[in-house]
Structures are given as structure tokens and as C-alpha cells.
Design a protein around this motif. Structure first.
Motif, mmCIF file in Angstrom:
data_model
loop_
_atom_site.group_PDB
_atom_site.id
_atom_site.type_symbol
_atom_site.label_atom_id
_atom_site.label_comp_id
_atom_site.label_asym_id
_atom_site.label_seq_id
_atom_site.Cartn_x
_atom_site.Cartn_y
_atom_site.Cartn_z
ATOM 1 N N ALA A 1 -51.129 51.873 4.172
ATOM 2 C CA ALA A 1 -49.866 52.966 4.107
ATOM 3 C C ALA A 1 -49.613 53.222 2.705
ATOM 4 C CB ALA A 1 -48.747 52.482 4.936
ATOM 5 N N SER A 2 -49.571 52.257 1.719
ATOM 6 C CA SER A 2 -48.978 52.476 0.214
ATOM 7 C C SER A 2 -50.175 53.123 -0.410
ATOM 8 C CB SER A 2 -48.620 51.276 -0.198
ATOM 9 O OG SER A 2 -49.568 50.278 -0.321
ATOM 10 N N ARG A 3 -51.386 52.912 -0.171
ATOM 11 C CA ARG A 3 -52.542 53.293 -1.149
ATOM 12 C C ARG A 3 -53.691 54.399 -0.271
ATOM 13 N NH1 ARG A 3 -55.808 49.468 -4.718
ATOM 14 N NH2 ARG A 3 -55.823 51.443 -5.688
ATOM 15 N N ARG A 4 -52.983 55.246 0.479
ATOM 16 C CA ARG A 4 -53.731 55.986 1.227
ATOM 17 C C ARG A 4 -54.674 57.056 0.303
ATOM 18 N NH1 ARG A 4 -51.475 58.936 6.722
ATOM 19 N NH2 ARG A 4 -50.668 56.897 6.820
ATOM 20 N N ALA A 5 -54.324 57.575 -0.636
ATOM 21 C CA ALA A 5 -54.925 58.432 -1.422
ATOM 22 C C ALA A 5 -55.877 57.690 -2.275
ATOM 23 C CB ALA A 5 -53.973 59.143 -2.644
ATOM 24 N N ALA A 6 -55.810 56.243 -2.665
ATOM 25 C CA ALA A 6 -56.650 55.609 -3.257
ATOM 26 C C ALA A 6 -57.862 55.314 -2.103
ATOM 27 C CB ALA A 6 -56.145 54.211 -3.688
ATOM 28 N N PHE A 7 -57.517 55.214 -0.761
ATOM 29 C CA PHE A 7 -58.376 54.785 0.219
ATOM 30 C C PHE A 7 -59.318 55.710 0.359
ATOM 31 C CE2 PHE A 7 -59.467 55.138 4.707
ATOM 32 C CZ PHE A 7 -60.196 53.826 4.859
ATOM 33 N N GLU A 8 -58.796 57.375 0.341
ATOM 34 C CA GLU A 8 -59.599 58.342 0.712
ATOM 35 C C GLU A 8 -60.520 58.498 -0.604
ATOM 36 O OE1 GLU A 8 -59.448 60.077 3.170
ATOM 37 O OE2 GLU A 8 -57.549 59.288 4.123
ATOM 38 N N GLN A 9 -60.436 57.883 -1.660
ATOM 39 C CA GLN A 9 -61.319 58.044 -2.931
ATOM 40 C C GLN A 9 -62.295 56.741 -2.924
ATOM 41 O OE1 GLN A 9 -58.871 58.704 -6.324
ATOM 42 N NE2 GLN A 9 -57.825 60.574 -5.370
ATOM 43 N N GLY A 10 -61.867 56.008 -1.812
ATOM 44 C CA GLY A 10 -63.037 54.685 -2.036
ATOM 45 C C GLY A 10 -62.561 53.877 -3.090
ATOM 46 N N ALA A 11 -61.215 53.818 -3.225
ATOM 47 C CA ALA A 11 -60.917 52.897 -4.586
ATOM 48 C C ALA A 11 -59.916 51.678 -4.075
ATOM 49 C CB ALA A 11 -59.789 53.850 -5.467
ATOM 50 N N THR A 12 -60.185 51.284 -2.742
ATOM 51 C CA THR A 12 -59.339 50.005 -2.403
ATOM 52 C C THR A 12 -60.202 49.210 -1.938
ATOM 53 O OG1 THR A 12 -59.367 50.922 0.119
ATOM 54 C CG2 THR A 12 -57.546 51.741 -1.339
ATOM 55 N N ARG A 13 -59.789 47.906 -1.485
ATOM 56 C CA ARG A 13 -60.466 46.791 -0.923
ATOM 57 C C ARG A 13 -60.708 47.174 0.374
ATOM 58 N NH1 ARG A 13 -57.479 43.967 2.539
ATOM 59 N NH2 ARG A 13 -55.310 44.225 2.150
ATOM 60 N N ASP A 14 -61.902 46.439 0.836
ATOM 61 C CA ASP A 14 -62.262 46.553 2.119
ATOM 62 C C ASP A 14 -60.907 46.131 3.107
ATOM 63 O OD1 ASP A 14 -64.566 47.091 1.522
ATOM 64 O OD2 ASP A 14 -65.731 45.309 2.049
#
Length: 450
Positions: free
Chosen positions: A228-241
Motif C-alpha cells: 500500500a505504501s509503495r504501490r508506484a515502486a511495485f509497478e516499476q518492479g522496484a520492491t522486494r518480493d
């Protein structure tokens, strides 16, 4: 052929309820639930809502009058947890939409599979049930679960990394329906709660251990917060698994935000304590279902302010996690200050057991007023519907049942059922089949065979 089609159309028309009208129910013992009983009163329905209720209420001019002849008037019964409308034949998986397969977990939304033409709705109405929470089960872990084909599951389209390693612990999202005959859409609310199991079935889902189940649930909630806090980063593939898919994590966001409760199926006292600890530490809202050993930890449940859904018939030690089951479980929970809703069988064709289970709880110490509330106002309040239904208050939607006697007695039955002020047809699939085959003509065969 044309004659047959015309007859079928006429039969369907007869099965539909008439439009809402002004109705006065007189000579009745009225149980508002939200206030004291009225020994001999009148209830007026107008424009689909309760217009007046009391001992000295006048009958409006032109109103249809129903003489209850000393019978009892109550709100429509509210089933707190069932698979009504989402399941038809328990042994035929193609007719069961109350569980999902391995691709979806928390994201599964049971409301999409609700069938407003289900023949089970009429059977439930015949028992005085006018609304129900429809709650998914966790496939493959028991408790009514079933195998389900995974065809057509939404494919992941985002770039972020979402894991395939965590098992599907969550059953999915619940919905709320009102059983209006002839309606094309009976879903009143969706995404009411996300379901999960602790205890034996949760352990099976997690690979065999209660500890693993709780670790994975906590991990999923942590992932949902991070997502929820890093959705934009998730969409860019920039989050942990993440251990769950994007859809499942998205469904858990309202849970971790405290907007949507987690409905936890749990039996053993030790597991109930773990559920309460989970709620406190994760700062989430929960509702407990099952709670066979709830009486052992009733003060703790009451202190936490957690409502429970119980089946008073669950009084036998049919599993290791329910060794402490007893008939006065509901009474002891209520006496400790716990909010108690009573369930019938979760199975779609046994919802009539709900009021009888409430009667059983009353026979074992639950106060009558609490027993009646446990199948009307309390489940409506648990699912956020009490502003509209659940009690006979002026201005509320007229979901009303007229009984020939005490609704918690086995010898009583509904005489009239209103949903939204519209009187419902007094038939079900069973009565339709009876009428179809019971009468014969001179040939000795019923009309269906001509």
C-alpha cells in the motif's frame, strides 16, 4: 410449444412478489428487538419502510390489513454466515462458487458468483430468513471447502515482484445479500470481510502447523502494508518480493487499514487467544466464527470487543480442537459481555436451523431478548447493516416476518414474509415440484407428463 411457453411465463409471473403497498399488521405481539416487546400492537409498512409501530397505532385509510391473530411479528432473520446463493448442489463442484482454487486467496470476491435465481432462496425465505452474509470457504481445508477449477483466473499484469511461494491462506471476501424474490441483483454489499482460518484447517493450509499459519498471516499483513505504501515502486518492479499476488495484497489493504474486518474461523481456546493477540498487535478488526471453546476465554473476548458467530448445536468433541464444546457456550459468552450472533448450518438448505439454534441457546441459559437479537439485529450490526435492517424501528427497511407463534419454537412458522415492504411468495422449489406432480387429470398422469 407456444402454449407451454405462455404457461411457463404465467407461472413465473405468479412467483414474483407484488409491488410495495401500505400494509397494517394488527393484533400482533411485536418484537422490535431494539426495544421492549409490545404485547398487542400494530405495525404499519409504507413505501417499503416501517412507518409506525406501537400499541395505539391507527390503521391508515386504504391499507391492506393483516390480522396476526395473536401471532408474533419480528424483523426478518439475518444469517450471519452462509453460502446461500453461491452454492447449489454440495456434491457438484460446477454449482459451487463459495471457494476458489490456488491462484486467488484474499482477492476472491464471492459476490460475483451469487445467483439471484437460486432455488435455495425461497427455501430460506420460507424459514423467515430475509438476508444473509455470504462467506467464502478456504478450498481444500475442510469446513465445507471443495475443489474448484482454476480456469479464467485473472492473469498478473504488473511489473512488480509477487511471490508464488506462500500458500493461499485466505478464503476470500464476503458479501451481504437480501433475499428479494424476482430481483435481478440481490447483493446489498460486497467486500464485507476477508476470511481466514486458524486451528486445524488453517494449519493444513499452511503445511501442517498452527505456528506456520500465524507466521504466514502476519507476513501477508506486513506485505499488504508495504504494498500500500509503495504501490508506484511495485509497478516499476522496484520492491522486494511479496508472498502474495498483487490482487491478494490489494484485497488486504482495507484489512490492515482497519476498514474491513478479518473473519477468523477458530475453535480452540488457545487459538482464540492467538486470534485476539493477532488483532491487538496488528491493529486490525476481527470477527470470530465457530468459537466452540469460546466460553473458556469469554472475558478476554469481551475485553477485546470482538463479536462472535456461534452454532449452539456444536456441543460434541468431534475434533481435538473442540474438546470443550458445550450447549451453554452462547449463554456463557453473552453473560461475559460478548456480542453473540447465532448461525444455523452454513449449508444453503439448512438456514431454517438458525432460529431453532437460537431457541436451543435460550433453552440453555441465553436470555430470550439476546436470543432473538442474535438472529436479527446483532448479525446486522456485525456486518454494518443495522442502520437499515435488523429491528422494527420507524424508518428502517420493512424486512418483516409474521409468525404463528414464538419464532424460536420448532412448532412455529412464518405466515407472511416482507422484504423491502413487499410480501414474498409462499413457495420454494420443493412446493413447486409438489404442485407440479401432485395433481392428475382423467388419464392418471400429472400435467407435467402430458
Amino acid at each position: 410449444m407456444i402454449r407451454s411457453l405462455l404457461l411457463a411465463s404465467a407461472a413465473c409471473a405468479l412467483a414474483l412478489p407484488v409491488a410495495a403497498e401500505t400494509v397494517a399488521i394488527v393484533n400482533a405481539r411485536i418484537e422490535p428487538v431494539s426495544s421492549a416487546a409490545i404485547p398487542n400492537g400494530t405495525l404499519v409498512i409504507k413505501d417499503g419502510k416501517i412507518a409506525a409501530v406501537g400499541a395505539g397505532v391507527a390503521v391508515p385509510a386504504g391499507a391492506k390489513v393483516i390480522d396476526a391473530k395473536g401471532g408474533v411479528v419480528t424483523p426478518g432473520l439475518v444469517a450471519p454466515s452462509s453460502n446461500l446463493g453461491a452454492s447449489e448442489v454440495s456434491g457438484v463442484r460446477e454449482t459451487r462458487d463459495d471457494g476458489t482454487g490456488s491462484h486467488l486467496s484474499a482477492a476472491f470476491d464471492i459476490s460475483y458468483g451469487v445467483n439471484p435465481a437460486s432455488p435455495m432462496l425461497g427455501l430460506a425465505r420460507d424459514g423467515g430468513v430475509t438476508s444473509s452474509a455470504v462467506v467464502p470457504v478456504l478450498s481444500g481445508t475442510g469446513g465445507g471447502a471443495h475443489e474448484h477449477a482454476d480456469d479464467g483466473v485473472v492473469e498478473e499484469m504488473t511489473a512488480g515482484a509477487s511471490g508464488d511461494g506462500d500458500p493461499p491462506l485466505f478464503g476470500g471476501q464476503a458479501a451481504f445479500i437480501r433475499l428479494k424474490a424476482g430481483a435481478s441483483d440481490i447483493v446489498e454489499a460486497s467486500k464485507l470481510a476477508v476470511t481466514v482460518s486458524l486451528g486445524e484447517s488453517g494449519a493444513r493450509a499452511a503445511g501442517g502447523s498452527r505456528g506456520a499459519d500465524l507466521v504466514l498471516i502476519r507476513s501477508a499483513l506486513e506485505d499488504a502494508r508495504a504494498f500500500a505504501s509503495r504501490r508506484a515502486a511495485f509497478e516499476q518492479g522496484a520492491t522486494r518480493d511479496f508472498g502474495l499476488s498483487r490482487l491478494d495484497l490489494q484485497a488486504l489493504i482495507p484489512v490492515v487499514q482497519g476498514k474491513t474486518p478479518l473473519l477468523i474461523r477458530v475453535s480452540r481456546a488457545a487459538d482464540i487467544r492467538q486470534a485476539l493477540k493477532l488483532a491487538a498487535e496488528e491493529k486490525i478488526r476481527i470477527v470470530l466464527e465457530g468459537v466452540e471453546e469460546g466460553w473458556m476465554v469469554a472475558p478476554e473476548i469481551a475485553k477485546a470487543g470482538v463479536p462472535v458467530i456461534v452454532d449452539p448445536q456444536a456441543d460434541l468433541p468431534d475434533s481435538f480442537e473442540a474438546l470443550g464444546s458445550r450447549l451453554d457456550n452462547a449463554a456463557r459468552l453473552n453473560a461475559a459481555g460478548v456480542t453473540v450472533a447465532i448461525n444455523g448450518s452454513r449449508d444453503f438448505n439448512n438456514l431454517r436451523q438458525e432460529r431453532l439454534n437460537a431457541g436451543l441457546a435460550v433453552a440453555n441459559g441465553l436470555p430470550y431478548a439476546a436470543g432473538l437479537a442474535s438472529v436479527t439485529l446483532t448479525p446486522a450490526r456485525i456486518w454494518g447493516q443495522d442502520g437499515k435492517i435488523g429491528s422494527l424501528d420507524v424508518g428502517k427497511i420493512a424486512d418483516v416476518v409474521v409468525w404463528n407463534g414464538d419464532p424460536l419454537e420448532t412448532t412455529s412458522w412464518p405466515l407472511n414474509v416482507f422484504i423491502g415492504g413487499v410480501e414474498q411468495p409462499k413457495d420454494s422449489r420443493q412446493t413447486q415440484l409438489r404442485d407440479r406432480y401432485a395433481t392428475t387429470d382423467g388419464s392418471g398422469y400429472p400435467p407435467a407428463y402430458r
